[in-house]
Design a protein around this motif. Structure first.
Motif, PDB file in Angstrom:
ATOM      1  N   MET A  25     118.198  12.588  18.371  1.00 40.76           N
ATOM      2  CA  MET A  25     117.574  11.299  18.329  1.00 40.76           C
ATOM      3  C   MET A  25     116.417  11.287  19.320  1.00 40.76           C
ATOM      4  SD  MET A  25     119.214   7.551  18.981  1.00 40.76           S
ATOM      5  CE  MET A  25     120.393   7.688  17.681  1.00 40.76           C
ATOM      6  N   ARG A  26     115.296  10.739  18.902  1.00 39.67           N
ATOM      7  CA  ARG A  26     114.113  10.683  19.763  1.00 39.67           C
ATOM      8  C   ARG A  26     113.921   9.264  20.260  1.00 39.67           C
ATOM      9  NH1 ARG A  26     109.699  14.643  18.797  1.00 39.67           N
ATOM     10  NH2 ARG A  26     108.543  12.970  19.756  1.00 39.67           N
ATOM     11  N   TYR A  27     113.521   9.164  21.503  1.00 42.67           N
ATOM     12  CA  TYR A  27     113.215   7.866  22.086  1.00 42.67           C
ATOM     13  C   TYR A  27     111.758   7.871  22.513  1.00 42.67           C
ATOM     14  CZ  TYR A  27     118.227   7.172  22.398  1.00 42.67           C
ATOM     15  OH  TYR A  27     119.541   7.038  22.105  1.00 42.67           O
ATOM     16  N   ASN A  28     111.061   6.805  22.214  1.00 42.36           N
ATOM     17  CA  ASN A  28     109.699   6.641  22.688  1.00 42.36           C
ATOM     18  C   ASN A  28     109.712   5.620  23.810  1.00 42.36           C
ATOM     19  OD1 ASN A  28     108.441   8.421  20.936  1.00 42.36           O
ATOM     20  ND2 ASN A  28     108.323   6.888  19.323  1.00 42.36           N
ATOM     21  N   LEU A  29     109.388   6.065  24.992  1.00 44.99           N
ATOM     22  CA  LEU A  29     109.347   5.182  26.144  1.00 44.99           C
ATOM     23  C   LEU A  29     107.957   4.615  26.301  1.00 44.99           C
ATOM     24  CD1 LEU A  29     111.210   7.392  28.758  1.00 44.99           C
ATOM     25  CD2 LEU A  29     112.142   5.462  27.519  1.00 44.99           C
ATOM     26  N   ASN A  30     107.888   3.347  26.643  1.00 46.04           N
ATOM     27  CA  ASN A  30     106.606   2.770  27.008  1.00 46.04           C
ATOM     28  C   ASN A  30     106.450   3.012  28.503  1.00 46.04           C
ATOM     29  OD1 ASN A  30     104.256   1.403  27.251  1.00 46.04           O
ATOM     30  ND2 ASN A  30     105.134  -0.618  26.934  1.00 46.04           N
ATOM     31  N   ILE A  31     105.718   4.037  28.836  1.00 50.91           N
ATOM     32  CA  ILE A  31     105.608   4.465  30.226  1.00 50.91           C
ATOM     33  C   ILE A  31     104.319   3.920  30.803  1.00 50.91           C
ATOM     34  CG2 ILE A  31     105.509   6.437  31.779  1.00 50.91           C
ATOM     35  CD1 ILE A  31     106.943   8.042  29.666  1.00 50.91           C
ATOM     36  N   SER A  32     104.465   2.911  31.635  1.00 46.78           N
ATOM     37  CA  SER A  32     103.287   2.419  32.337  1.00 46.78           C
ATOM     38  C   SER A  32     103.292   3.005  33.746  1.00 46.78           C
ATOM     39  CB  SER A  32     103.280   0.894  32.372  1.00 46.78           C
ATOM     40  OG  SER A  32     104.410   0.416  33.059  1.00 46.78           O
ATOM     41  N   GLY A  33     102.356   2.627  34.563  1.00 43.99           N
ATOM     42  CA  GLY A  33     102.169   3.232  35.879  1.00 43.99           C
ATOM     43  C   GLY A  33     103.407   3.301  36.750  1.00 43.99           C
ATOM     44  N   ARG A  34     104.013   2.150  37.059  1.00 43.83           N
ATOM     45  CA  ARG A  34     105.132   2.126  37.993  1.00 43.83           C
ATOM     46  C   ARG A  34     106.384   2.802  37.415  1.00 43.83           C
ATOM     47  NH1 ARG A  34     107.054   0.348  42.585  1.00 43.83           N
ATOM     48  NH2 ARG A  34     109.045  -0.706  42.742  1.00 43.83           N
ATOM     49  N   GLN A  35     106.708   2.520  36.157  1.00 41.21           N
ATOM     50  CA  GLN A  35     107.888   3.131  35.551  1.00 41.21           C
ATOM     51  C   GLN A  35     107.732   4.643  35.464  1.00 41.21           C
ATOM     52  OE1 GLN A  35     106.341   0.518  33.946  1.00 41.21           O
ATOM     53  NE2 GLN A  35     107.828  -1.117  34.185  1.00 41.21           N
ATOM     54  N   PHE A  36     106.532   5.101  35.142  1.00 46.49           N
ATOM     55  CA  PHE A  36     106.269   6.529  35.042  1.00 46.49           C
ATOM     56  C   PHE A  36     106.514   7.213  36.386  1.00 46.49           C
ATOM     57  CE2 PHE A  36     102.962   9.938  35.291  1.00 46.49           C
ATOM     58  CZ  PHE A  36     103.551  10.812  34.415  1.00 46.49           C
TER      59      PHE A  36
ATOM     60  N   LYS B  33     107.519  16.678  29.233  1.00 46.07           N
ATOM     61  CA  LYS B  33     107.426  15.822  28.052  1.00 46.07           C
ATOM     62  C   LYS B  33     107.036  14.400  28.427  1.00 46.07           C
ATOM     63  CE  LYS B  33     110.677  18.400  25.212  1.00 46.07           C
ATOM     64  NZ  LYS B  33     112.008  18.406  24.608  1.00 46.07           N
ATOM     65  N   ILE B  34     107.590  13.903  29.516  1.00 47.11           N
ATOM     66  CA  ILE B  34     107.259  12.556  29.963  1.00 47.11           C
ATOM     67  C   ILE B  34     105.802  12.491  30.397  1.00 47.11           C
ATOM     68  CG2 ILE B  34     107.677  10.882  31.818  1.00 47.11           C
ATOM     69  CD1 ILE B  34     110.634  11.545  31.562  1.00 47.11           C
ATOM     70  N   THR B  35     105.328  13.514  31.076  1.00 42.15           N
ATOM     71  CA  THR B  35     103.928  13.550  31.502  1.00 42.15           C
ATOM     72  C   THR B  35     102.998  13.569  30.290  1.00 42.15           C
ATOM     73  OG1 THR B  35     104.567  14.733  33.502  1.00 42.15           O
ATOM     74  CG2 THR B  35     102.254  14.817  32.889  1.00 42.15           C
ATOM     75  N   LYS B  36     103.320  14.378  29.290  1.00 42.89           N
ATOM     76  CA  LYS B  36     102.500  14.434  28.071  1.00 42.89           C
ATOM     77  C   LYS B  36     102.521  13.096  27.336  1.00 42.89           C
ATOM     78  CE  LYS B  36     103.020  19.361  27.158  1.00 42.89           C
ATOM     79  NZ  LYS B  36     103.622  20.369  26.261  1.00 42.89           N
ATOM     80  N   GLN B  37     103.696  12.479  27.263  1.00 42.76           N
ATOM     81  CA  GLN B  37     103.823  11.204  26.571  1.00 42.76           C
ATOM     82  C   GLN B  37     103.009  10.117  27.279  1.00 42.76           C
ATOM     83  OE1 GLN B  37     107.830  10.023  25.761  1.00 42.76           O
ATOM     84  NE2 GLN B  37     107.236   8.053  24.934  1.00 42.76           N
ATOM     85  N   GLN B  38     103.002  10.117  28.601  1.00 47.44           N
ATOM     86  CA  GLN B  38     102.233   9.134  29.354  1.00 47.44           C
ATOM     87  C   GLN B  38     100.744   9.308  29.102  1.00 47.44           C
ATOM     88  OE1 GLN B  38     100.164   9.354  32.306  1.00 47.44           O
ATOM     89  NE2 GLN B  38     100.133   7.176  32.716  1.00 47.44           N
ATOM     90  N   LYS B  39     100.275  10.551  29.070  1.00 45.49           N
ATOM     91  CA  LYS B  39      98.858  10.812  28.797  1.00 45.49           C
ATOM     92  C   LYS B  39      98.482  10.380  27.390  1.00 45.49           C
ATOM     93  CE  LYS B  39      98.292  14.603  32.049  1.00 45.49           C
ATOM     94  NZ  LYS B  39      98.017  16.019  32.235  1.00 45.49           N
ATOM     95  N   LEU B  40      99.360  10.627  26.427  1.00 49.35           N
ATOM     96  CA  LEU B  40      99.109  10.232  25.050  1.00 49.35           C
ATOM     97  C   LEU B  40      99.045   8.706  24.935  1.00 49.35           C
ATOM     98  CD1 LEU B  40      98.823  11.042  22.051  1.00 49.35           C
ATOM     99  CD2 LEU B  40     101.311  10.893  21.911  1.00 49.35           C
ATOM    100  N   GLN B  41      99.963   8.004  25.593  1.00 46.91           N
ATOM    101  CA  GLN B  41      99.957   6.549  25.538  1.00 46.91           C
ATOM    102  C   GLN B  41      98.697   5.974  26.182  1.00 46.91           C
ATOM    103  OE1 GLN B  41     103.619   5.110  27.195  1.00 46.91           O
ATOM    104  NE2 GLN B  41     104.832   5.831  25.467  1.00 46.91           N
ATOM    105  N   LEU B  42      98.262   6.569  27.272  1.00 52.35           N
ATOM    106  CA  LEU B  42      97.044   6.116  27.921  1.00 52.35           C
ATOM    107  C   LEU B  42      95.835   6.326  27.005  1.00 52.35           C
ATOM    108  CD1 LEU B  42      95.672   4.990  30.443  1.00 52.35           C
ATOM    109  CD2 LEU B  42      95.508   7.327  31.291  1.00 52.35           C
ATOM    110  N   LYS B  43      95.773   7.480  26.354  1.00 51.04           N
ATOM    111  CA  LYS B  43      94.678   7.767  25.426  1.00 51.04           C
ATOM    112  C   LYS B  43      94.685   6.776  24.271  1.00 51.04           C
ATOM    113  CE  LYS B  43      92.847  11.432  22.466  1.00 51.04           C
ATOM    114  NZ  LYS B  43      92.680  10.600  21.301  1.00 51.04           N
ATOM    115  N   GLN B  44      95.867   6.451  23.740  1.00 53.22           N
ATOM    116  CA  GLN B  44      95.957   5.508  22.634  1.00 53.22           C
ATOM    117  C   GLN B  44      95.503   4.111  23.053  1.00 53.22           C
ATOM    118  OE1 GLN B  44     100.045   5.898  21.440  1.00 53.22           O
ATOM    119  NE2 GLN B  44      99.595   7.574  20.012  1.00 53.22           N
ATOM    120  N   ARG B  45      95.855   3.689  24.267  1.00 52.95           N
ATOM    121  CA  ARG B  45      95.418   2.381  24.755  1.00 52.95           C
ATOM    122  C   ARG B  45      93.898   2.335  24.893  1.00 52.95           C
ATOM    123  NH1 ARG B  45      99.574   2.021  29.489  1.00 52.95           N
ATOM    124  NH2 ARG B  45     101.451   1.630  28.294  1.00 52.95           N
ATOM    125  N   ILE B  46      93.323   3.394  25.427  1.00 53.02           N
ATOM    126  CA  ILE B  46      91.865   3.443  25.597  1.00 53.02           C
ATOM    127  C   ILE B  46      91.178   3.427  24.239  1.00 53.02           C
ATOM    128  CG2 ILE B  46      89.956   4.910  26.355  1.00 53.02           C
ATOM    129  CD1 ILE B  46      91.803   5.759  28.709  1.00 53.02           C
TER     130      ILE B  46
END
Length: 68
Positions: free
Chosen positions: A1-12, A47-60
């Motif tokens: 099972m895969r989980y997608n975390l919404n990783i913002s600055g503080r949680q990350f 994986k968490i680091t990559k996911q955070q970068k991807l989420q940041l890119k998507q927001r931008i």
């Protein structure tokens, strides 16, 4: 099972710090060999680091597409 975390600055930062501290405690532990678990934690950290970068890119990308 895969989980997608919404990783913002503080949680990350908290998640990464927790992983690093847990790895450190396992490394210093003399109760057993935890090499496999430490390797899995390394993978999780990456994986968490990559996911955070991807989420940041998507927001931008989303913000810039709205402004056009």
């Amino acid at each position: 099972m895969r989980y997608n975390l919404n990783i913002s600055g503080r949680q990350f930062k908290l998640i990464r710090a927790s992983i690093v501290n847990f790895q450190r405690s396992l490394t210093l532990s003399e109760q057993g060999k935890f090499d496999e678990l430490i390797d899995e934690l390394d993978d999780c950290y990456l994986k968490i680091t990559k996911q955070q970068k991807l989420q940041l890119k998507q927001r931008i990308d989303y913000k810039w597409s709205k402004k056009k």
